[in-house]
Design an enzyme around this catalytic site. Structure first.
Site, PDB file in Angstrom:
ATOM      1  N   ASP A  42      30.563 -10.779 -10.480  1.00  0.00           N
ATOM      2  CA  ASP A  42      30.002 -10.585 -11.980  1.00  0.00           C
ATOM      3  C   ASP A  42      29.382  -9.539 -12.118  1.00  0.00           C
ATOM      4  OD1 ASP A  42      28.279 -11.348 -14.025  1.00  0.00           O
ATOM      5  OD2 ASP A  42      29.123 -13.506 -13.952  1.00  0.00           O
ATOM      6  N   ASN A  96      42.149 -11.144 -19.313  1.00  0.00           N
ATOM      7  CA  ASN A  96      41.645 -12.155 -20.203  1.00  0.00           C
ATOM      8  C   ASN A  96      42.103 -11.395 -21.717  1.00  0.00           C
ATOM      9  OD1 ASN A  96      40.323 -13.323 -18.634  1.00  0.00           O
ATOM     10  ND2 ASN A  96      38.156 -12.741 -19.157  1.00  0.00           N
ATOM     11  N   LYS A 111      23.961 -19.162 -20.120  1.00  0.00           N
ATOM     12  CA  LYS A 111      24.422 -17.991 -19.627  1.00  0.00           C
ATOM     13  C   LYS A 111      23.290 -16.841 -19.783  1.00  0.00           C
ATOM     14  CE  LYS A 111      28.608 -17.406 -20.152  1.00  0.00           C
ATOM     15  NZ  LYS A 111      29.927 -17.281 -20.886  1.00  0.00           N
ATOM     16  N   PHE A 143      27.515 -10.379 -23.348  1.00  0.00           N
ATOM     17  CA  PHE A 143      28.108 -11.000 -24.367  1.00  0.00           C
ATOM     18  C   PHE A 143      28.721 -12.557 -23.860  1.00  0.00           C
ATOM     19  CE2 PHE A 143      29.541  -8.824 -28.196  1.00  0.00           C
ATOM     20  CZ  PHE A 143      28.734  -7.733 -28.087  1.00  0.00           C
TER      21      PHE A 143
HETATM   22  O1  C5P Z   1      30.796 -15.548 -17.651  1.00  0.00           O
HETATM   23  P1  C5P Z   1      31.236 -15.006 -18.639  1.00  0.00           P
HETATM   24  O2  C5P Z   1      32.326 -14.007 -18.248  1.00  0.00           O
HETATM   25  O3  C5P Z   1      31.696 -15.763 -19.976  1.00  0.00           O
HETATM   26  O4  C5P Z   1      30.021 -13.781 -18.911  1.00  0.00           O
HETATM   27  C1  C5P Z   1      30.455 -12.944 -20.091  1.00  0.00           C
HETATM   28  C2  C5P Z   1      29.385 -11.698 -19.809  1.00  0.00           C
HETATM   29  O5  C5P Z   1      29.466 -11.440 -18.648  1.00  0.00           O
HETATM   30  C3  C5P Z   1      30.023 -10.401 -20.729  1.00  0.00           C
HETATM   31  O6  C5P Z   1      28.821  -9.741 -21.088  1.00  0.00           O
HETATM   32  C4  C5P Z   1      30.918  -9.760 -19.618  1.00  0.00           C
HETATM   33  O7  C5P Z   1      30.822  -8.643 -19.703  1.00  0.00           O
HETATM   34  C5  C5P Z   1      29.930 -10.129 -18.135  1.00  0.00           C
HETATM   35  N1  C5P Z   1      30.830 -10.288 -17.184  1.00  0.00           N
HETATM   36  C6  C5P Z   1      30.955  -9.330 -16.170  1.00  0.00           C
HETATM   37  N2  C5P Z   1      31.324  -9.373 -14.945  1.00  0.00           N
HETATM   38  C7  C5P Z   1      32.415 -10.601 -14.822  1.00  0.00           C
HETATM   39  C8  C5P Z   1      32.227 -11.647 -15.720  1.00  0.00           C
HETATM   40  C9  C5P Z   1      31.650 -11.416 -16.959  1.00  0.00           C
HETATM   41  O8  C5P Z   1      29.956  -8.335 -16.474  1.00  0.00           O
HETATM   42  N3  C5P Z   1      32.894 -10.570 -13.450  1.00  0.00           N
END
Ligand code: C5P
Length: 392
Positions: free
Chosen positions: A303, A209, A335, A321
């Site tokens: 996640d 990303n 979220k 975030f």
């Molecule tokens: O789902 P999304 O990526 O938009 O979510 C963002 C939040 O989830 C951020 O706080 C990010 O650090 C966390 N995140 C995580 N592990 C993932 C994806 C996102 O901790 N695999």
């Protein structure tokens, strides 16, 4: 009453130090002055003594001064050391750790924060040597105010004018305020994730990303400045480790998940990392272009935030975030519920937020939604750190 040690360097802007002393006294800040040899060409010890209502120190080799208060003590009795004006020569000596007069010896001996207000000719300010020295001093924790842009005493125009005394006073007050709040998170363990993750496709290619890591690093720095014991689990970025932060470098989401688990327990976690949602079935050898278009087989990454929310070792305050390009608040609210976070810091990344210096934030909590004005990432970090300190 707060106390500053004001080092007045040798430049025409030294006359503005007189006004600065007057403003400090009005703001009930005690000032003790040190005047360099160069500074004495522009203002007299008598002027500074009269304005500060305190003795002025000029020499490392003054027996009477040394008998009354040794230079080590002088460097530490103040809450803050201010260098105004800070000449190019003074910054160079500070960066190199040279101690060849009273001012530079005090700067090397002090255990107090230092604020520098540079003033010099624009070419000197822009010179590679000064750039290097300023970068080094910032990394060493020296704070800066100014310089401003404008007409100079030497007839040139550009960046290098001493910041106005009112602006220097504001910076002094901010520094003194920071010292007061410095212990608010003492004894609290806080985990921060930052940066992207890299998911290898083969030894030379990866999925990632977009993330510079700046916002997460600024948050780790702001939390550490409030006294927290911060572990920063960082994906691959090119940023220096903030002061007093324990950094754990990882590459993939799986490694990040493991490092996060190893950093528990924590009183709070701020998950700023832009974790890649998928990982590829990585090839051990470089995939050859000549073999035609490869098909990527992807699996879902853990996640980390959602896992942490469900874990028995869930930190008391869990902050996620959300980087969104549209319907920012709506997505962030959804979220927050889906991931089980206490707060979601939503940022609108439709503009130039990625890798940029500023951020516009919406804070989604159980109490509702707050819209923060657009501000530098360092200010977002400080504001968030203060909110965390209040919540803990
Ligand atoms: O789902 P999304 O990526 O938009 O979510 C963002 C939040 O989830 C951020 O706080 C990010 O650090 C966390 N995140 C995580 N592990 C993932 C994806 C996102 O901790 N695999």
């Amino acid at each position: 009453m707060k106390r500053i040690l004001l080092i007045v360097g040798g430049g025409i802007a030294a006359y503005k130090a007189c006004e600065l002393i007057r403003l400090c006294r009005k703001a009930e800040i005690a000032v003790r002055c040190v005047l360099t040899k160069g500074g004495e060409h522009f203002v007299t010890p008598m002027t500074l003594a009269a304005l500060s209502e305190a003795p002025v120190h000029t020499s490392l080799w003054d027996l009477k001064d040394e008998a009354e208060m040794g230079h080590i003590q002088l460097s530490r009795e103040a809450d803050l050391v201010v260098v105004a004006p800070a000449t190019a020569d003074m910054l160079a000596k500070m960066a190199a750790g040279i101690a060849d007069d009273l001012a530079t010896t005090l700067l090397l001996a002090t255990d107090k924060p230092v604020l520098a207000a540079p003033a010099m000719n624009v070419r000197m300010w822009e010179h590679a040597a000064t750039r290097r020295n300023v970068a080094q001093l910032r990394a060493d924790g020296v704070a800066f105010v100014g310089p401003d842009q404008g007409a100079m005493a030497c007839g040139e125009f550009g960046e290098g004018r001493l910041a106005e005394p009112e602006a220097i006073l504001a910076a002094i007050q901010a520094q003194l305020g920071g010292i007061e709040t410095a212990g608010q998170l003492t004894g609290k363990r806080i985990l921060v994730t930052a940066g992207p993750t890299h998911e290898p496709i083969d030894p030379v290619r990866y999925i990632a990303n977009r993330s510079s890591g700046r916002q997460g690093y600024a948050i780790a720095a702001a939390l550490a400045a409030l006294g927290a014991e911060v572990t920063l689990v960082s994906g691959p970025v090119t940023l220096p480790t903030p002061r007093n932060v324990h950094r754990v470098d990882v590459e993939t989401a799986q490694e990040m998940a493991n490092a996060v688990a190893a950093a528990l327990p924590a009183d709070a976690a701020v998950m700023v990392a832009a974790v890649a949602d998928w990982r590829a079935d990585a090839s051990d050898q470089k995939i050859k272009k000549t073999e035609g278009m490869p098909t990527l087989s992807l699996s879902e990454n853990p996640d980390i935030l959602a896992m942490l929310a469900k874990s028995p070792r869930r930190p008391g305050l869990l902050i996620g975030f959300a980087a969104e390009t549209e319907r920012v608040v709506e997505h962030a609210t959804e979220k927050r519920a889906r991931k089980g976070a206490d707060w979601i810091v939503a940022n609108d990344v439709s503009g130039d937020v990625m890798g940029g210096e500023a951020n516009s934030i919406h804070l989604v909590t159980a109490d509702g939604i707050e819209h923060w004005e657009r501000m530098p990432k360092a200010d977002v970090a400080k504001k968030l750190a203060q909110r965390i300190a209040d919540a803990l």
